[in-house]
Design an enzyme around this catalytic site. Sequence first.
Site, PDB file in Angstrom:
ATOM      1  N   LYS A   1      47.296  -8.606 -51.047  1.00  0.00           N
ATOM      2  CA  LYS A   1      47.891  -7.658 -51.987  1.00  0.00           C
ATOM      3  C   LYS A   1      47.790  -6.222 -51.481  1.00  0.00           C
ATOM      4  O   LYS A   1      48.674  -5.397 -51.766  1.00  0.00           O
ATOM      5  CB  LYS A   1      47.234  -7.810 -53.353  1.00  0.00           C
ATOM      6  CG  LYS A   1      47.552  -9.151 -54.021  1.00  0.00           C
ATOM      7  CD  LYS A   1      49.046  -9.424 -54.074  1.00  0.00           C
ATOM      8  CE  LYS A   1      49.380 -10.685 -54.837  1.00  0.00           C
ATOM      9  NZ  LYS A   1      50.851 -10.951 -54.882  1.00  0.00           N
TER      10      LYS A   1
ATOM     11  N   TYR B   1      43.011 -12.954 -50.871  1.00  0.00           N
ATOM     12  CA  TYR B   1      43.914 -12.437 -51.904  1.00  0.00           C
ATOM     13  C   TYR B   1      43.940 -10.913 -51.909  1.00  0.00           C
ATOM     14  O   TYR B   1      45.015 -10.295 -51.968  1.00  0.00           O
ATOM     15  CB  TYR B   1      43.480 -12.974 -53.264  1.00  0.00           C
ATOM     16  CG  TYR B   1      44.412 -12.626 -54.397  1.00  0.00           C
ATOM     17  CD1 TYR B   1      45.697 -13.155 -54.458  1.00  0.00           C
ATOM     18  CD2 TYR B   1      44.009 -11.773 -55.429  1.00  0.00           C
ATOM     19  CE1 TYR B   1      46.556 -12.844 -55.498  1.00  0.00           C
ATOM     20  CE2 TYR B   1      44.864 -11.460 -56.477  1.00  0.00           C
ATOM     21  CZ  TYR B   1      46.127 -12.000 -56.503  1.00  0.00           C
ATOM     22  OH  TYR B   1      46.978 -11.691 -57.539  1.00  0.00           O
TER      23      TYR B   1
ATOM     24  N   ASP C   1      61.457 -21.697 -49.872  1.00  0.00           N
ATOM     25  CA  ASP C   1      60.161 -21.042 -49.691  1.00  0.00           C
ATOM     26  C   ASP C   1      60.408 -19.603 -49.260  1.00  0.00           C
ATOM     27  O   ASP C   1      61.098 -19.354 -48.267  1.00  0.00           O
ATOM     28  CB  ASP C   1      59.363 -21.792 -48.620  1.00  0.00           C
ATOM     29  CG  ASP C   1      57.921 -21.333 -48.526  1.00  0.00           C
ATOM     30  OD1 ASP C   1      57.670 -20.125 -48.626  1.00  0.00           O
ATOM     31  OD2 ASP C   1      57.048 -22.196 -48.330  1.00  0.00           O
TER      32      ASP C   1
ATOM     33  N   THR D   1      45.019 -21.382 -62.536  1.00  0.00           N
ATOM     34  CA  THR D   1      44.645 -22.769 -62.804  1.00  0.00           C
ATOM     35  C   THR D   1      45.358 -23.790 -61.925  1.00  0.00           C
ATOM     36  O   THR D   1      44.832 -24.876 -61.713  1.00  0.00           O
ATOM     37  CB  THR D   1      44.936 -23.117 -64.278  1.00  0.00           C
ATOM     38  OG1 THR D   1      46.326 -22.882 -64.564  1.00  0.00           O
ATOM     39  CG2 THR D   1      44.080 -22.258 -65.200  1.00  0.00           C
TER      40      THR D   1
ATOM     41  N   THR E   1      45.811 -24.120 -58.810  1.00  0.00           N
ATOM     42  CA  THR E   1      45.079 -24.547 -57.618  1.00  0.00           C
ATOM     43  C   THR E   1      43.578 -24.632 -57.869  1.00  0.00           C
ATOM     44  O   THR E   1      42.807 -24.773 -56.929  1.00  0.00           O
ATOM     45  CB  THR E   1      45.328 -23.574 -56.443  1.00  0.00           C
ATOM     46  OG1 THR E   1      44.910 -22.253 -56.839  1.00  0.00           O
ATOM     47  CG2 THR E   1      46.781 -23.556 -56.038  1.00  0.00           C
TER      48      THR E   1
END
Length: 254
Positions: A157, A153, A59, A192, A194
């Site tokens: 970013k 999000y 991870d 798609t 999630t």
Amino acid sequence: MQLRMDGKVALVTGGSSGLGKAIATAFALAGAKVVVTGRRAQEIAAAAEEIGAVGVVGDARDPAAGARAVAACVERFGALTTLVNNAGVIGNGSVEKTTREEWDRVVSISVDGTFETTRAAIPELRKHAAKGASVLNFSSVAGNRPFAGLTAYCTAKAAVEMMTKCLALELAPDGVRVNAIAPGVIVTGLHTVTGAVADYPAFLERGKITHPLGFVGAPEDAANLALFLSSDAARWITGAIVPLDGGRALMSAR
């Protein structure tokens, strides 16, 4: 001019699918030695075999995973010259509807993952600055413009873009370049996997309107730009946030 990556050793996070796999493939075809990382062991093993790369399960948010990936580059290929921080996820939700768990998932993978992997890589990148060492981060068109319902999000970013600029200043004296790509809609599993987009075909159709060039992107578009920014052809470019969005950033927020 044909871009080459001979003599470079690249680490690509999120390299089992989508943009990461396309970039890793382009790098390998251009002559680089490649290590790909990701959280899903079976997918990483399959991608590494297909690309001709080394796969490391981990991870990106985990400091130990970053250290293992960097160590794999050094042990197998003797160096690390090129880091691509591609790992990331998307999620929908206003501030009120975003749970703490969802906030942490979206923000931590992009921000903490980029931070931890880069921090693990910096000592090796410094050692090999003369070989054109560089870091390439992945932002989004959402990194510098607001989208209602994409608060986590957009925030993640935007943070990646500022981190890119800070790192560029910090590492410039060592000869290490740091840039970022800010894509618009590119056809991958990002939207798609999630369920972030309920009607994906309609979403892509709408992209013909929201992207001024009239079509959405393909993973190869990102791979081509990543190859340029990571190659010696871009040796005087650092601190840049390069849009890859068919003109999407020029449109009003909608």
